[in-house]
Design a protein around this motif. Structure first.
Motif, PDB file in Angstrom:
ATOM      1  N   GLN A 128       5.519   9.461   7.175  1.00  0.00           N
ATOM      2  CA  GLN A 128       4.659   9.060   8.294  1.00  0.00           C
ATOM      3  C   GLN A 128       4.231   7.602   8.166  1.00  0.00           C
ATOM      4  OE1 GLN A 128       1.431  11.872   8.073  1.00  0.00           O
ATOM      5  NE2 GLN A 128       2.733  13.613   8.663  1.00  0.00           N
ATOM      6  N   LEU A 129       3.809   7.226   6.970  1.00  0.00           N
ATOM      7  CA  LEU A 129       3.350   5.850   6.759  1.00  0.00           C
ATOM      8  C   LEU A 129       4.496   4.853   6.895  1.00  0.00           C
ATOM      9  CD1 LEU A 129       0.938   6.471   3.753  1.00  0.00           C
ATOM     10  CD2 LEU A 129       0.286   5.929   6.100  1.00  0.00           C
ATOM     11  N   GLU A 130       5.668   5.202   6.376  1.00  0.00           N
ATOM     12  CA  GLU A 130       6.828   4.316   6.478  1.00  0.00           C
ATOM     13  C   GLU A 130       7.228   4.093   7.935  1.00  0.00           C
ATOM     14  OE1 GLU A 130       8.305   2.552   4.284  1.00  0.00           O
ATOM     15  OE2 GLU A 130       8.467   3.568   2.328  1.00  0.00           O
ATOM     16  N   ALA A 131       6.977   5.067   8.799  1.00  0.00           N
ATOM     17  CA  ALA A 131       7.388   4.970  10.200  1.00  0.00           C
ATOM     18  C   ALA A 131       6.420   4.171  11.060  1.00  0.00           C
ATOM     19  CB  ALA A 131       7.550   6.381  10.790  1.00  0.00           C
ATOM     20  N   LEU A 132       5.248   3.842  10.514  1.00  0.00           N
ATOM     21  CA  LEU A 132       4.243   3.137  11.302  1.00  0.00           C
ATOM     22  C   LEU A 132       4.607   1.663  11.493  1.00  0.00           C
ATOM     23  CD1 LEU A 132       0.883   4.447   9.774  1.00  0.00           C
ATOM     24  CD2 LEU A 132       1.928   5.118  11.952  1.00  0.00           C
ATOM     25  N   ASP A 133       4.235   1.130  12.655  1.00  0.00           N
ATOM     26  CA  ASP A 133       4.301  -0.315  12.858  1.00  0.00           C
ATOM     27  C   ASP A 133       3.310  -0.952  11.896  1.00  0.00           C
ATOM     28  OD1 ASP A 133       3.726  -2.975  13.852  1.00  0.00           O
ATOM     29  OD2 ASP A 133       4.708  -2.377  15.716  1.00  0.00           O
ATOM     30  N   PRO A 134       3.697  -1.969  11.139  1.00  0.00           N
ATOM     31  CA  PRO A 134       2.774  -2.596  10.183  1.00  0.00           C
ATOM     32  C   PRO A 134       1.447  -3.036  10.794  1.00  0.00           C
ATOM     33  CG  PRO A 134       4.997  -3.386   9.810  1.00  0.00           C
ATOM     34  CD  PRO A 134       5.052  -2.573  11.070  1.00  0.00           C
ATOM     35  N   ILE A 176       0.841  -1.201   0.000  1.00  0.00           N
ATOM     36  CA  ILE A 176       0.000   0.000   0.000  1.00  0.00           C
ATOM     37  C   ILE A 176       0.872   1.246   0.000  1.00  0.00           C
ATOM     38  CG2 ILE A 176      -1.654   1.351   1.355  1.00  0.00           C
ATOM     39  CD1 ILE A 176      -2.772  -1.378   2.365  1.00  0.00           C
ATOM     40  N   ILE A 177       1.875   1.271   0.868  1.00  0.00           N
ATOM     41  CA  ILE A 177       2.771   2.429   0.940  1.00  0.00           C
ATOM     42  C   ILE A 177       3.490   2.641  -0.386  1.00  0.00           C
ATOM     43  CG2 ILE A 177       4.838   3.365   2.046  1.00  0.00           C
ATOM     44  CD1 ILE A 177       3.953   1.862   4.607  1.00  0.00           C
ATOM     45  N   ASP A 178       4.026   1.561  -0.940  1.00  0.00           N
ATOM     46  CA  ASP A 178       4.759   1.676  -2.201  1.00  0.00           C
ATOM     47  C   ASP A 178       3.865   2.190  -3.328  1.00  0.00           C
ATOM     48  OD1 ASP A 178       7.008   0.785  -0.922  1.00  0.00           O
ATOM     49  OD2 ASP A 178       7.042  -1.196  -1.862  1.00  0.00           O
ATOM     50  N   ASN A 179       2.620   1.707  -3.368  1.00  0.00           N
ATOM     51  CA  ASN A 179       1.716   2.151  -4.419  1.00  0.00           C
ATOM     52  C   ASN A 179       1.297   3.605  -4.235  1.00  0.00           C
ATOM     53  OD1 ASN A 179       1.764  -0.243  -5.850  1.00  0.00           O
ATOM     54  ND2 ASN A 179      -0.023  -1.104  -4.837  1.00  0.00           N
ATOM     55  N   LEU A 180       1.100   4.022  -2.982  1.00  0.00           N
ATOM     56  CA  LEU A 180       0.818   5.430  -2.727  1.00  0.00           C
ATOM     57  C   LEU A 180       1.998   6.299  -3.171  1.00  0.00           C
ATOM     58  CD1 LEU A 180      -0.994   5.447   0.737  1.00  0.00           C
ATOM     59  CD2 LEU A 180      -1.820   6.573  -1.334  1.00  0.00           C
ATOM     60  N   LYS A 181       3.191   5.875  -2.823  1.00  0.00           N
ATOM     61  CA  LYS A 181       4.380   6.641  -3.205  1.00  0.00           C
ATOM     62  C   LYS A 181       4.520   6.710  -4.726  1.00  0.00           C
ATOM     63  CE  LYS A 181       8.163   5.703  -0.842  1.00  0.00           C
ATOM     64  NZ  LYS A 181       9.173   4.889  -0.099  1.00  0.00           N
ATOM     65  N   ALA A 182       4.189   5.622  -5.414  1.00  0.00           N
ATOM     66  CA  ALA A 182       4.249   5.619  -6.879  1.00  0.00           C
ATOM     67  C   ALA A 182       3.232   6.597  -7.461  1.00  0.00           C
ATOM     68  CB  ALA A 182       4.002   4.213  -7.413  1.00  0.00           C
ATOM     69  N   CYS A 183       2.038   6.606  -6.878  1.00  0.00           N
ATOM     70  CA  CYS A 183       1.011   7.550  -7.339  1.00  0.00           C
ATOM     71  C   CYS A 183       1.455   8.988  -7.101  1.00  0.00           C
ATOM     72  CB  CYS A 183      -0.309   7.292  -6.616  1.00  0.00           C
ATOM     73  SG  CYS A 183      -1.192   5.804  -7.143  1.00  0.00           S
ATOM     74  N   TRP A 184       1.989   9.257  -5.928  1.00  0.00           N
ATOM     75  CA  TRP A 184       2.418  10.621  -5.611  1.00  0.00           C
ATOM     76  C   TRP A 184       3.572  11.062  -6.501  1.00  0.00           C
ATOM     77  CZ3 TRP A 184       2.173   9.218   0.256  1.00  0.00           C
ATOM     78  CH2 TRP A 184       0.848   9.332   0.702  1.00  0.00           C
ATOM     79  N   ALA A 185       4.499  10.152  -6.779  1.00  0.00           N
ATOM     80  CA  ALA A 185       5.618  10.504  -7.659  1.00  0.00           C
ATOM     81  C   ALA A 185       5.126  10.835  -9.063  1.00  0.00           C
ATOM     82  CB  ALA A 185       6.624   9.355  -7.706  1.00  0.00           C
ATOM     83  N   SER A 186       4.175  10.046  -9.560  1.00  0.00           N
ATOM     84  CA  SER A 186       3.637  10.296 -10.889  1.00  0.00           C
ATOM     85  C   SER A 186       2.844  11.595 -10.921  1.00  0.00           C
ATOM     86  CB  SER A 186       2.769   9.117 -11.324  1.00  0.00           C
ATOM     87  OG  SER A 186       2.393   9.226 -12.679  1.00  0.00           O
ATOM     88  N   CYS A 187       2.097  11.863  -9.842  1.00  0.00           N
ATOM     89  CA  CYS A 187       1.353  13.127  -9.755  1.00  0.00           C
ATOM     90  C   CYS A 187       2.315  14.309  -9.690  1.00  0.00           C
ATOM     91  CB  CYS A 187       0.441  13.125  -8.533  1.00  0.00           C
ATOM     92  SG  CYS A 187      -1.052  12.129  -8.723  1.00  0.00           S
ATOM     93  N   ASN A 188       3.410  14.169  -8.962  1.00  0.00           N
ATOM     94  CA  ASN A 188       4.405  15.246  -8.910  1.00  0.00           C
ATOM     95  C   ASN A 188       4.949  15.548 -10.306  1.00  0.00           C
ATOM     96  OD1 ASN A 188       4.334  15.806  -6.149  1.00  0.00           O
ATOM     97  ND2 ASN A 188       5.898  14.283  -5.659  1.00  0.00           N
ATOM     98  N   GLU A 189       5.190  14.495 -11.074  1.00  0.00           N
ATOM     99  CA  GLU A 189       5.696  14.687 -12.435  1.00  0.00           C
ATOM    100  C   GLU A 189       4.665  15.414 -13.296  1.00  0.00           C
ATOM    101  OE1 GLU A 189       6.071  14.214 -16.541  1.00  0.00           O
ATOM    102  OE2 GLU A 189       4.606  12.993 -15.445  1.00  0.00           O
ATOM    103  N   LEU A 190       3.390  15.021 -13.148  1.00  0.00           N
ATOM    104  CA  LEU A 190       2.327  15.662 -13.920  1.00  0.00           C
ATOM    105  C   LEU A 190       2.176  17.133 -13.546  1.00  0.00           C
ATOM    106  CD1 LEU A 190      -0.260  15.899 -15.639  1.00  0.00           C
ATOM    107  CD2 LEU A 190      -1.506  14.928 -13.684  1.00  0.00           C
ATOM    108  N   TYR A 191       1.892  17.384 -12.278  1.00  0.00           N
ATOM    109  CA  TYR A 191       1.569  18.754 -11.867  1.00  0.00           C
ATOM    110  C   TYR A 191       2.781  19.676 -11.964  1.00  0.00           C
ATOM    111  CZ  TYR A 191      -2.759  16.654 -10.169  1.00  0.00           C
ATOM    112  OH  TYR A 191      -3.959  15.984 -10.089  1.00  0.00           O
ATOM    113  N   GLY A 192       3.971  19.119 -11.778  1.00  0.00           N
ATOM    114  CA  GLY A 192       5.171  19.939 -11.896  1.00  0.00           C
ATOM    115  C   GLY A 192       5.480  20.372 -13.307  1.00  0.00           C
TER     116      GLY A 192
END
Length: 262
Positions: A101-107, A7-23
């Protein structure tokens, strides 16, 4: 890989792609109407970042602990007053902080009971729904901007999962398949998946149906757009991205009535 990390990895992938788009956007591109009614591209990003701002630092104590969505309106108001580049910069900062924040959470936190946008569930399911939201919103903007994107991969699979989980409701309530009938979804393209649904008192997913009443053959992105109410069904039908076999009347009706959310 554990489900929380996926879940974390997929969120990060979405955010990275969104950063590329909006930037990459300039000038009037920010005011292009998105696939979300009444929202421009700028408005979509304002919504995306404002929800994550509200969720920053929040964790459910139980399924009765509501997320602080009352804060979203204030964040949206501030975001809408920003220029496009300013908002893109804020989004990059907020998403980086959320990833940390998500990476720091206990699974185990991902198994904690939580209210979600679709009712009681877990914090992990809530975050998977957030992934679905970001994945769709990126395409709500890229498509009208004529910016192609990769609609496959793990993030796309997780986004499709959210529609898949509602397939009984879609077939039973939105399509209105009759008792005793069955439907198969032959999803191909960037994501491939076979889904079978049987109506036996209620519509429910089954492993397979040997002779389905109707089969919908759908391109995966067209299927997502239709299920999420993003586009007029006539366009993908005319383009051959959605077609049917078996009962022609039911197939035609089903192809035009997949929408279950917006």
């Amino acid at each position: 890989m554990s489900q929380p990390q996926l879940i974390i990895d997929n969120l990060k992938a979405c955010w990275a792609s969104c950063n590329e788009l909006y930037g990459s956007l300039e000038g009037d591109q920010w005011q292009v109407p998105s696939h979300c009614p009444d929202w421009t591209v700028h408005g979509v990003l304002a919504h995306q970042v404002s929800v994550e701002q509200a969720l920053s630092g929040w964790l459910p104590e139980s399924a009765e602990t509501p997320p602080p969505f009352g804060e979203v309106a204030g964040y949206v108001s501030t975001a809408m007053a920003m220029s496009g580049p300013e908002l893109a910069g804020l989004a990059a900062e907020v998403w980086a902080a959320r990833a940390a924040q998500l990476e720091a959470l206990d699974p185990e936190v991902f198994d904690r009971a939580s209210i979600t946008p679709v009712g009681p569930g877990t914090y992990g399911r809530f975050m998977a729904i957030r992934e679905f939201d970001h994945w769709m919103h990126e395409r709500d903007c890229r498509t009208p901007l004529s910016m192609p994107t990769d609609n496959g991969g793990p993030a796309a699979e997780m986004a499709l999962d959210e529609v898949h989980l509602s397939i009984g409701y879609i077939v039973g309530k939105k399509v209105g398949l009759a008792d005793g009938d069955s439907m198969r979804f032959d999803i191909t393209g960037a994501v491939e998946r076979d889904i079978s649904v049987l109506v036996d008192g209620r519509a429910r997913e089954v492993d397979d149906v040997e002779h389905p009443t109707v089969t919908l053959h759908c391109d995966s992105m067209a299927f997502m757009d239709l299920a999420c109410g993003r586009i007029d069904p006539e366009a993908p039908i005319a383009a051959g991205l959605v077609r049917w076999s078996g009962d022609a009347e039911i197939g035609a009706h089903a192809a035009r009535n997949l929408r279950f959310t917006m």
